[in-house]
Every structure is written in C-alpha cells, then in structure tokens.
Design a protein around this motif. Structure first.
Motif, PDB file in Angstrom:
ATOM      1  N   LYS A   1       1.050  -0.680  -0.598  1.00 24.86           N
ATOM      2  CA  LYS A   1       0.137  -0.665   0.284  1.00 24.86           C
ATOM      3  C   LYS A   1       0.811   0.350  -0.138  1.00 24.86           C
ATOM      4  O   LYS A   1       0.553   2.256   0.321  1.00 24.86           O
ATOM      5  CB  LYS A   1      -0.888  -0.246   1.027  1.00 24.86           C
TER       6      LYS A   1
ATOM      7  N   SER B   1       0.454  -0.723  -8.732  1.00 23.01           N
ATOM      8  CA  SER B   1       1.245  -1.874  -8.267  1.00 23.01           C
ATOM      9  C   SER B   1       0.089  -1.901  -6.885  1.00 23.01           C
ATOM     10  O   SER B   1      -0.095  -2.424  -5.987  1.00 23.01           O
ATOM     11  CB  SER B   1       2.069  -1.885  -7.850  1.00 23.01           C
ATOM     12  N   GLY B   2      -1.233  -0.864  -7.110  1.00 24.43           N
ATOM     13  CA  GLY B   2      -2.153  -0.747  -5.287  1.00 24.43           C
ATOM     14  C   GLY B   2      -1.687   0.228  -4.956  1.00 24.43           C
ATOM     15  O   GLY B   2      -2.190  -0.025  -3.628  1.00 24.43           O
ATOM     16  N   CYS B   3      -0.973   0.991  -4.717  1.00 28.74           N
ATOM     17  CA  CYS B   3       0.195   1.871  -4.284  1.00 28.74           C
ATOM     18  C   CYS B   3      -1.335   3.112  -3.650  1.00 28.74           C
ATOM     19  O   CYS B   3      -1.962   3.001  -4.265  1.00 28.74           O
ATOM     20  CB  CYS B   3       1.408   2.178  -3.589  1.00 28.74           C
ATOM     21  N   ARG B   4      -1.600   3.369  -2.339  1.00 27.03           N
ATOM     22  CA  ARG B   4      -1.735   4.495  -1.969  1.00 27.03           C
ATOM     23  C   ARG B   4      -1.260   6.104  -1.595  1.00 27.03           C
ATOM     24  O   ARG B   4      -1.823   6.930  -2.428  1.00 27.03           O
ATOM     25  CB  ARG B   4      -3.163   4.644  -1.116  1.00 27.03           C
TER      26      ARG B   4
END
Length: 279
Positions: free
Chosen positions: A151, A199-202
C-alpha cells in the motif's frame, strides 16, 4: 506471586506488555523493509551490469508514430505503468483533471530534451532521466521499492546532477531543464508514482535527509511545493531507531496520497509554458 505482591499494578503490567509488543512489531517491520532495501540494491547492480537498451526501443516518441509505452528492463518484475490503467479520462478531480498517462509524460519529457527509462526487480524500482541528445548523460534518478503489504511506495533515493543539467543545456538548445519549475525530478517521480499506483499503492513516503540544516530546509520547501506534507522528524532518540533502520539517517519524513500528487503534477505539466499537451 501476584502483581500486587511484586509491587506491579495491572495498569503498569499492561502498559509494559503493550510497549514490548509495539517494539517487537516495529523491529519486525524494520526487518521486512531492510529485506526490500536489499532487493533495491540488487536492482542497482542488475541495472549497472546490464547492457543498455536498443535506441529504437527507448521511450522518446518518434515523430511519425504514437509514443510507445515506457521501456523497461524487468528481471521478473511487474509490468510497466500502462496507458490503459491510467489513461487520460480515467481518474478525474472535480470532473476536470485527468491524471496524465505514460505516453503524455514521455512526450512532454522528450519535447523538453529529456529521455526517461524505468526498471524493476521484485518490489524494487528505478527511474532514470537522461539527456535526449546524449543518453550517457544521466540527469538524475529515483529508486525505492513497494513496502511489504503493497500500500506504500517507498522512495529511498533521489538525486539530480547539476553538472549533467548544465552540460545538457550547453549541448541542446531544446533542453529546458525538464519543462517545469520542478525540473526533471518531477518527470522521473511521475513515472515512479504511476508504477506505484498501478501496483496498488495509495501513498508515497520518503525522507528529506538532514545532512546540513540549510540544505535540509531547501529540500523540505521543494517537496512541499511539489505537494508533499511533513509527517515527523526522524532524529537520534530511542523512539526513532526503527525509522532510522528503515531510512538510514535523520531527516523529515514526508508523504501524501499518490492520486492527489499525480493530479497536481498533471496540472503543472499541462500548464507549463510551451509544454501544454493536447488531451
């Protein structure tokens, strides 16, 4: 014997147990992040000893064709930031600002004398900016990794080389230092954050290193202008040991939401004098 008999109240016992557990968790997370740092170092070695990509596959757009996706040498890493996942019109702020995609960024970079490249190895990543007319002239780079859990995009190092910028200005009239007041660092960081987003990082986190007070304050002003905010100062106290194991030094921890930053940078790029892109 009871806690009271040993002179320890239940509240003191619970406080001690909680503190011990928190310390253990901090050290466990630090160990995981150190493992990612090792992967990042392995990426640097792989990039250093791998042959340069063919010029025909660089990310500079050709005048007669649609700009290709960002070239990436990837020994088993995830796919590069693609236009399909961050295409203009996909992410909108207040119904007006769509996050720029890789093609728009590489086209803007090329128009301002900069060529971008990007590589991954496991969770590690590395973005590099070179002078368009001289690929051997490296203007700067950013490297880091995706934190365990996926994340947080961890930016470990960022360097921009003043001597390389000066050389590029002398050799190519079209070179404008990256096209915006934030320089080529914005272009490299944009591609890295697109990778994190895909890649799904916030959020993105990094440390503004405190090597010298004057330079430290300059770094903080630069990153605040770029849209990041301060979290806390990582110093030399006992409570800072886990953070220092992660970051390798003292400085100001900074962060922000990836989408928010990318929208801000998109507005800067599209509004740059002489660099406004058709969207």
């Amino acid at each position: 014997a009871s806690g009271e008999a040993l002179g320890i109240t239940k509240a003191q016992f619970h406080a001690h147990a909680t503190s011990t557990l928190q310390l253990a968790l901090n050290h466990t997370m630090a160990a995981l992040i150190l493992l990612c740092l090792i992967c990042s170092a392995a990426l640097q070695i792989a990039v250093a000893f791998s042959p340069p990509p063919p010029r025909s596959r660089s990310c500079s757009p050709s005048p007669s064709t649609k700009p290709p996706t960002l070239h990436r040498r990837r020994p088993g890493g995830p796919s590069s930031p693609s236009s399909s996942s961050v295409a203009a019109g996909g992410d909108v702020e207040d119904g007006t600002t769509a996050i720029a995609d890789v093609e728009e960024i590489t086209s803007f970079a090329s128009a301002n004398g900069v060529e971008l490249s990007f590589t991954t190895a496991g969770p590690g990543y590395r973005g590099v900016a070179s002078a368009r007319n001289d690929p051997e002239n490296k203007l700067g780079y950013i490297e880091g990794f995706i934190r365990p859990g996926g994340k947080i995009l961890h930016a470990d190092k960022m360097e921009i080389f003043k001597s390389a910028l000066n050389s590029a200005r002398r050799e190519e009239r079209a070179f404008s230092g990256g096209g915006t007041f934030l320089g080529p660092g914005l272009l490299i960081a944009f591609v890295c954050l697109l990778h994190g987003k895909e890649s799904g990082c916030r959020t993105c986190e990094f440390l503004a290193i405190d090597d010298a007070e004057f330079q430290h304050q300059r770094l903080i002003r630069y990153y605040k202008t770029a849209g990041f905010r301060e979290v806390r100062y990582v110093g030399e106290e006992l409570k800072d040991i886990p953070d220092r194991l992660v970051w390798g030094g003292c400085g100001t921890l900074m962060t922000n939401d990836i989408d928010e930053i990318l929208r801000k940078w998109t507005r800067i790029i599209r509004g740059a004098k002489g660099g406004k892109m058709d969207t």
